[in-house]
Design an enzyme around this catalytic site. Structure first.
Site, mmCIF file in Angstrom:
data_model
loop_
_atom_site.group_PDB
_atom_site.id
_atom_site.type_symbol
_atom_site.label_atom_id
_atom_site.label_comp_id
_atom_site.label_asym_id
_atom_site.label_seq_id
_atom_site.Cartn_x
_atom_site.Cartn_y
_atom_site.Cartn_z
ATOM 1 N N TYR A 1 -10.474 -22.536 35.674
ATOM 2 C CA TYR A 1 -10.598 -22.433 34.222
ATOM 3 C C TYR A 1 -9.697 -21.334 33.661
ATOM 4 O O TYR A 1 -9.420 -20.349 34.352
ATOM 5 C CB TYR A 1 -12.039 -22.117 33.839
ATOM 6 N N SER B 1 -21.168 -31.412 30.079
ATOM 7 C CA SER B 1 -20.768 -32.302 28.984
ATOM 8 C C SER B 1 -21.979 -32.960 28.317
ATOM 9 O O SER B 1 -21.979 -34.166 28.077
ATOM 10 C CB SER B 1 -19.797 -33.376 29.495
ATOM 11 N N GLY C 1 -18.185 -32.884 22.857
ATOM 12 C CA GLY C 1 -18.357 -32.607 21.435
ATOM 13 C C GLY C 1 -18.517 -33.846 20.583
ATOM 14 O O GLY C 1 -18.856 -33.755 19.398
ATOM 15 N N LEU D 1 -20.810 -36.175 20.557
ATOM 16 C CA LEU D 1 -22.161 -36.455 20.075
ATOM 17 C C LEU D 1 -22.611 -35.503 18.975
ATOM 18 O O LEU D 1 -23.670 -35.686 18.390
ATOM 19 C CB LEU D 1 -23.153 -36.409 21.244
ATOM 20 N N GLY E 1 -21.063 -35.362 16.237
ATOM 21 C CA GLY E 1 -20.735 -36.090 15.026
ATOM 22 C C GLY E 1 -19.523 -35.560 14.283
ATOM 23 O O GLY E 1 -19.084 -36.147 13.287
#
Length: 296
Positions: A54, A237, A242, A244, A246
């Site tokens: 990362y 996740s 991201g 879900l 909206g």
């Protein structure tokens, strides 16, 4: 009401919510990362997850910064080490990330030892609470794939050698517990079987796989394996990159600094799986938003 916790392993009580840090060093500056860590701890989160590769999208110039930021934060805040549960991961075989141990080409004992030592240095800590294999050293369907194709199999490092190296690190006090990630039912059962046969091998306590309203692969076979073997799922996740939330349903496509906009094209698998052109994605987003506003 305090943050609910559960026992991941003996002497390892973790908050039900874990802070993922894969944006630290790319989307988030050091200052922003510190603020996020401060807010998480203030909210009762004691579980922090990272990885040697990362931040993402992965680049040679930023590799390791997520761990470095956590380590710097620990020092500047003078955070008592036993107040937190730190989890990180060793990178699996990858021809794309040749800046990490020349590949890495495999997960042999040498690669695992080197990865552990480097993570300890970046995190400024003497031990890692949970050390995970980021993905298997063998062919498996991953990151959205669901069908196994035996023709893709390649010569892999035996799981025994991986467990031997991890067990040595446990004995040396460098790591406390081990886990897997992006694994399959076969992999989970093989890790558990070998640990039961040979007392020097550590038993896996967790599996970190994707799980959300649009990705329920875990339910098919892994759920039964993990239930019987007492291996906890660490779901990553949970809001589907991201989607879900909206935010991508907005007329303008969502915030320009949202990950799928900022790095458009870099997450082809995710963009395809969670495409707004798919009816089930829209249904899941609306259901997720509804759940978000339900009182608890």
């Amino acid at each position: 009401m305090g943050m609910p916790c559960f026992s991941l392993a003996p002497g390892l009580n973790v908050s039900r919510l874990c802070l993922g840090t894969m944006t630290f060093g790319e989307q988030n500056s050091f200052q922003q990362s510190c603020e996020i860590l401060d807010e998480a701890v203030a909210a009762g989160i004691n579980f922090i997850d990272t990885a040697e590769m990362y931040p993402v999208p992965q680049r040679a110039s930023t590799q390791g910064k997520s761990e470095e930021y956590i380590g710097r934060w620990l020092r500047t805040r003078r955070m008592p080490r036993d107040r937190l549960v730190l989890a990180t991961k060793v990178t699996g075989p990858s021809s794309q990330m040749n800046w990490i141990r020349n590949g890495p080409t495999c997960l042999d004992a040498k690669n695992i030892r080197e990865a552990i030592n480097n993570s300890l240095l970046r995190l400024h800590t003497d031990y890692i609470d949970l050390y995970q294999i980021h993905w298997p050293d063998r062919y498996v369907p991953m990151f959205g794939e669901t069908e196994y194709d035996s023709t893709n199999q390649y010569a892999a490092i035996p799981i025994e050698e991986q467990l031997e190296a991890l067990g040595s690190a446990v004995s040396a006090g460098k790591i406390r517990y081990v886990g897997v990630s992006n694994e399959t039912p076969y992999g989970v059962m093989e890790f558990c079987r070998l640990a039961q046969l040979f007392s020097q091998y550590p038993r896996i306590v967790s599996i970190q796989n994707a799980y959300n309203l649009l990705c329920r692969n875990f339910d098919a076979g892994l759920a039964e394996c993990c239930h019987h073997e007492r291996v906890s799922l660490l779901a990553y996740s949970p809001i589907a990159m991201g989607m879900l939330s909206g935010k991508y349903l907005a007329a303008d496509g969502g915030p320009p600094d949202a990950r799928l906009n900022l790095f458009k094209g870099r997450y082809e698998e995710g963009e395809s799986r969670y495409s707004l052109c798919k009816k089930n994605v829209i249904v899941a987003i609306k259901a997720s938003i509804t759940l978000y506003w339900l009182p608890f």
